[in-house]
Design a protein around this motif. Sequence first.
Motif, PDB file in Angstrom:
ATOM      1  N   GLY A  33      31.683 -25.290 -20.785  1.00  0.00           N
ATOM      2  CA  GLY A  33      32.030 -25.611 -22.453  1.00  0.00           C
ATOM      3  C   GLY A  33      30.606 -25.208 -23.244  1.00  0.00           C
ATOM      4  O   GLY A  33      29.788 -24.549 -22.649  1.00  0.00           O
ATOM      5  N   SER A  34      30.927 -25.411 -24.620  1.00  0.00           N
ATOM      6  CA  SER A  34      29.602 -25.250 -25.297  1.00  0.00           C
ATOM      7  C   SER A  34      29.135 -26.442 -26.071  1.00  0.00           C
ATOM      8  O   SER A  34      30.121 -27.205 -26.451  1.00  0.00           O
ATOM      9  CB  SER A  34      30.090 -24.044 -26.330  1.00  0.00           C
ATOM     10  N   LEU A  35      27.834 -26.472 -26.323  1.00  0.00           N
ATOM     11  CA  LEU A  35      27.549 -27.739 -27.089  1.00  0.00           C
ATOM     12  C   LEU A  35      26.121 -27.524 -27.795  1.00  0.00           C
ATOM     13  O   LEU A  35      25.561 -26.681 -27.373  1.00  0.00           O
ATOM     14  CB  LEU A  35      26.937 -29.016 -26.178  1.00  0.00           C
ATOM     15  N   TRP A  36      26.334 -27.619 -29.330  1.00  0.00           N
ATOM     16  CA  TRP A  36      25.296 -27.284 -30.101  1.00  0.00           C
ATOM     17  C   TRP A  36      24.995 -25.503 -30.314  1.00  0.00           C
ATOM     18  O   TRP A  36      23.892 -25.282 -30.301  1.00  0.00           O
ATOM     19  CB  TRP A  36      23.975 -27.872 -29.691  1.00  0.00           C
ATOM     20  N   GLY A  37      26.063 -24.957 -30.138  1.00  0.00           N
ATOM     21  CA  GLY A  37      26.336 -23.331 -30.196  1.00  0.00           C
ATOM     22  C   GLY A  37      25.782 -22.779 -28.918  1.00  0.00           C
ATOM     23  O   GLY A  37      25.417 -21.728 -29.029  1.00  0.00           O
ATOM     24  N   LEU A  78      25.381 -40.330 -23.438  1.00  0.00           N
ATOM     25  CA  LEU A  78      24.455 -41.549 -23.516  1.00  0.00           C
ATOM     26  C   LEU A  78      24.375 -42.009 -24.860  1.00  0.00           C
ATOM     27  O   LEU A  78      24.349 -43.337 -25.154  1.00  0.00           O
ATOM     28  CB  LEU A  78      23.089 -41.357 -22.916  1.00  0.00           C
ATOM     29  N   LEU A  79      24.277 -41.292 -25.694  1.00  0.00           N
ATOM     30  CA  LEU A  79      24.309 -41.790 -27.404  1.00  0.00           C
ATOM     31  C   LEU A  79      25.339 -42.205 -27.592  1.00  0.00           C
ATOM     32  O   LEU A  79      25.378 -43.465 -28.421  1.00  0.00           O
ATOM     33  CB  LEU A  79      23.931 -40.408 -28.074  1.00  0.00           C
ATOM     34  N   ASN A  80      26.627 -41.988 -27.122  1.00  0.00           N
ATOM     35  CA  ASN A  80      27.810 -42.580 -27.417  1.00  0.00           C
ATOM     36  C   ASN A  80      27.916 -44.022 -26.798  1.00  0.00           C
ATOM     37  O   ASN A  80      28.800 -44.978 -27.241  1.00  0.00           O
ATOM     38  CB  ASN A  80      29.111 -41.707 -27.109  1.00  0.00           C
ATOM     39  N   GLY A 108      16.032 -33.056 -31.039  1.00  0.00           N
ATOM     40  CA  GLY A 108      17.117 -32.308 -30.535  1.00  0.00           C
ATOM     41  C   GLY A 108      16.922 -31.070 -31.554  1.00  0.00           C
ATOM     42  O   GLY A 108      15.706 -30.547 -31.601  1.00  0.00           O
ATOM     43  N   TYR A 109      18.188 -30.425 -31.737  1.00  0.00           N
ATOM     44  CA  TYR A 109      17.964 -29.087 -32.569  1.00  0.00           C
ATOM     45  C   TYR A 109      18.410 -29.410 -33.881  1.00  0.00           C
ATOM     46  O   TYR A 109      18.856 -30.463 -34.368  1.00  0.00           O
ATOM     47  CB  TYR A 109      19.252 -28.400 -31.913  1.00  0.00           C
ATOM     48  N   GLU A 110      18.273 -28.297 -34.805  1.00  0.00           N
ATOM     49  CA  GLU A 110      18.496 -28.522 -36.322  1.00  0.00           C
ATOM     50  C   GLU A 110      20.330 -28.815 -36.334  1.00  0.00           C
ATOM     51  O   GLU A 110      20.137 -29.416 -37.301  1.00  0.00           O
ATOM     52  CB  GLU A 110      18.270 -27.221 -36.889  1.00  0.00           C
ATOM     53  N   ASP A 117      29.155 -44.566 -36.160  1.00  0.00           N
ATOM     54  CA  ASP A 117      29.294 -45.913 -36.859  1.00  0.00           C
ATOM     55  C   ASP A 117      28.862 -45.734 -38.155  1.00  0.00           C
ATOM     56  O   ASP A 117      28.445 -46.642 -38.746  1.00  0.00           O
ATOM     57  CB  ASP A 117      28.469 -47.185 -36.267  1.00  0.00           C
ATOM     58  N   GLY A 118      29.005 -44.476 -38.790  1.00  0.00           N
ATOM     59  CA  GLY A 118      28.742 -44.291 -39.997  1.00  0.00           C
ATOM     60  C   GLY A 118      27.229 -43.845 -40.281  1.00  0.00           C
ATOM     61  O   GLY A 118      26.849 -43.623 -41.385  1.00  0.00           O
ATOM     62  N   GLN A 119      26.815 -43.700 -39.230  1.00  0.00           N
ATOM     63  CA  GLN A 119      25.116 -43.317 -39.157  1.00  0.00           C
ATOM     64  C   GLN A 119      24.969 -42.017 -38.511  1.00  0.00           C
ATOM     65  O   GLN A 119      25.534 -41.597 -37.787  1.00  0.00           O
ATOM     66  CB  GLN A 119      24.381 -44.278 -38.545  1.00  0.00           C
ATOM     67  N   ILE A 120      24.263 -41.210 -39.391  1.00  0.00           N
ATOM     68  CA  ILE A 120      24.005 -39.895 -38.855  1.00  0.00           C
ATOM     69  C   ILE A 120      22.872 -39.887 -37.945  1.00  0.00           C
ATOM     70  O   ILE A 120      21.580 -40.474 -38.170  1.00  0.00           O
ATOM     71  CB  ILE A 120      23.440 -38.963 -40.226  1.00  0.00           C
ATOM     72  N   ILE A 121      22.941 -39.426 -36.805  1.00  0.00           N
ATOM     73  CA  ILE A 121      22.082 -39.594 -35.718  1.00  0.00           C
ATOM     74  C   ILE A 121      21.842 -38.193 -35.064  1.00  0.00           C
ATOM     75  O   ILE A 121      22.922 -37.508 -34.651  1.00  0.00           O
ATOM     76  CB  ILE A 121      22.478 -40.603 -34.662  1.00  0.00           C
ATOM     77  N   GLN A 122      20.551 -37.612 -34.865  1.00  0.00           N
ATOM     78  CA  GLN A 122      20.332 -36.651 -34.064  1.00  0.00           C
ATOM     79  C   GLN A 122      20.585 -36.985 -32.611  1.00  0.00           C
ATOM     80  O   GLN A 122      19.956 -37.710 -32.038  1.00  0.00           O
ATOM     81  CB  GLN A 122      19.092 -36.004 -34.265  1.00  0.00           C
ATOM     82  N   SER A 123      21.170 -36.015 -31.767  1.00  0.00           N
ATOM     83  CA  SER A 123      21.325 -36.134 -30.484  1.00  0.00           C
ATOM     84  C   SER A 123      20.336 -35.165 -29.924  1.00  0.00           C
ATOM     85  O   SER A 123      20.076 -34.099 -29.988  1.00  0.00           O
ATOM     86  CB  SER A 123      22.803 -35.493 -29.762  1.00  0.00           C
ATOM     87  N   VAL A 124      19.355 -35.854 -29.089  1.00  0.00           N
ATOM     88  CA  VAL A 124      18.059 -35.042 -28.514  1.00  0.00           C
ATOM     89  C   VAL A 124      18.701 -34.299 -27.528  1.00  0.00           C
ATOM     90  O   VAL A 124      19.438 -34.169 -26.673  1.00  0.00           O
ATOM     91  CB  VAL A 124      17.138 -35.993 -27.951  1.00  0.00           C
ATOM     92  N   SER A 125      17.637 -33.189 -27.187  1.00  0.00           N
ATOM     93  CA  SER A 125      17.770 -32.212 -26.219  1.00  0.00           C
ATOM     94  C   SER A 125      17.011 -32.587 -24.672  1.00  0.00           C
ATOM     95  O   SER A 125      16.082 -33.377 -24.983  1.00  0.00           O
ATOM     96  CB  SER A 125      17.510 -30.948 -26.503  1.00  0.00           C
TER      97      SER A 125
END
Length: 243
Positions: A33-37, A78-80, A108-110, A117-125
Amino acid sequence: HFFEEDVFELFDTEHNRTITWDHLLRQTSDWEGSLWGKPDWADRPSEGVAKKRARPQNAPGSVYEYNDTRVNVLALALLNIWRKPLPTVLKEKIMDPIGASDTWRWTGYENSFVIIDGQIIQSVSGGSHWGGGMMLSAWDQARFGYLTLRNGSWNGKQLIAPEWIKKSKTPTPANPSYGFMNYFLNEDLKQVPAAPKSAFLHIGAGTNMIYVDPENDLLIVARWIPNEDKAELVKMVLESLDK
């Protein structure tokens, strides 16, 4: 191309549904698959991009390949589970208790943001060659190395379960020199021929190395050295020890 639609149902293909946490941790999932482009085939496939895109997926567990896209899949999965930023989890559970500095960063990336849960979270790389990744000082590397040297214990408190350390140091069938994520093993004496089989390494791009040797009660942090020189460096240190 690099602008394929990202996969957010991470495990909804026939192949991906057979992937376990163990496969992801051992870099043997062959997740598709593809993730974060960033498609899975874009990260340094040993067989070349054209052949990688054409071949069928390997059965999970059968083939080892270090692949940052799949590390990013593990981070998002893991973030989930944690439902809060993984750097926050690491800081609370590990880095603060071991007395790490406040200078380390894990990003993570830009475009690697999700809403949980309503919060904007950056998923790390996991890796840094596309940007992001973890940056930390030699001081922090050494303290983390002491944590694994002491089997997950720090000042009498068990921060990492011994069972997890044991699994982390269990060789991967498809690559006996690798355990769980970032545990490079020496049981086949390929990493450092002069070192005990029980020694292991945490290695980051650079090469930035944490050498952990329980048998000699030894920890070495080496930064920005040629990867092919790490075995010779450890050999020289071992030869300098009082026997």
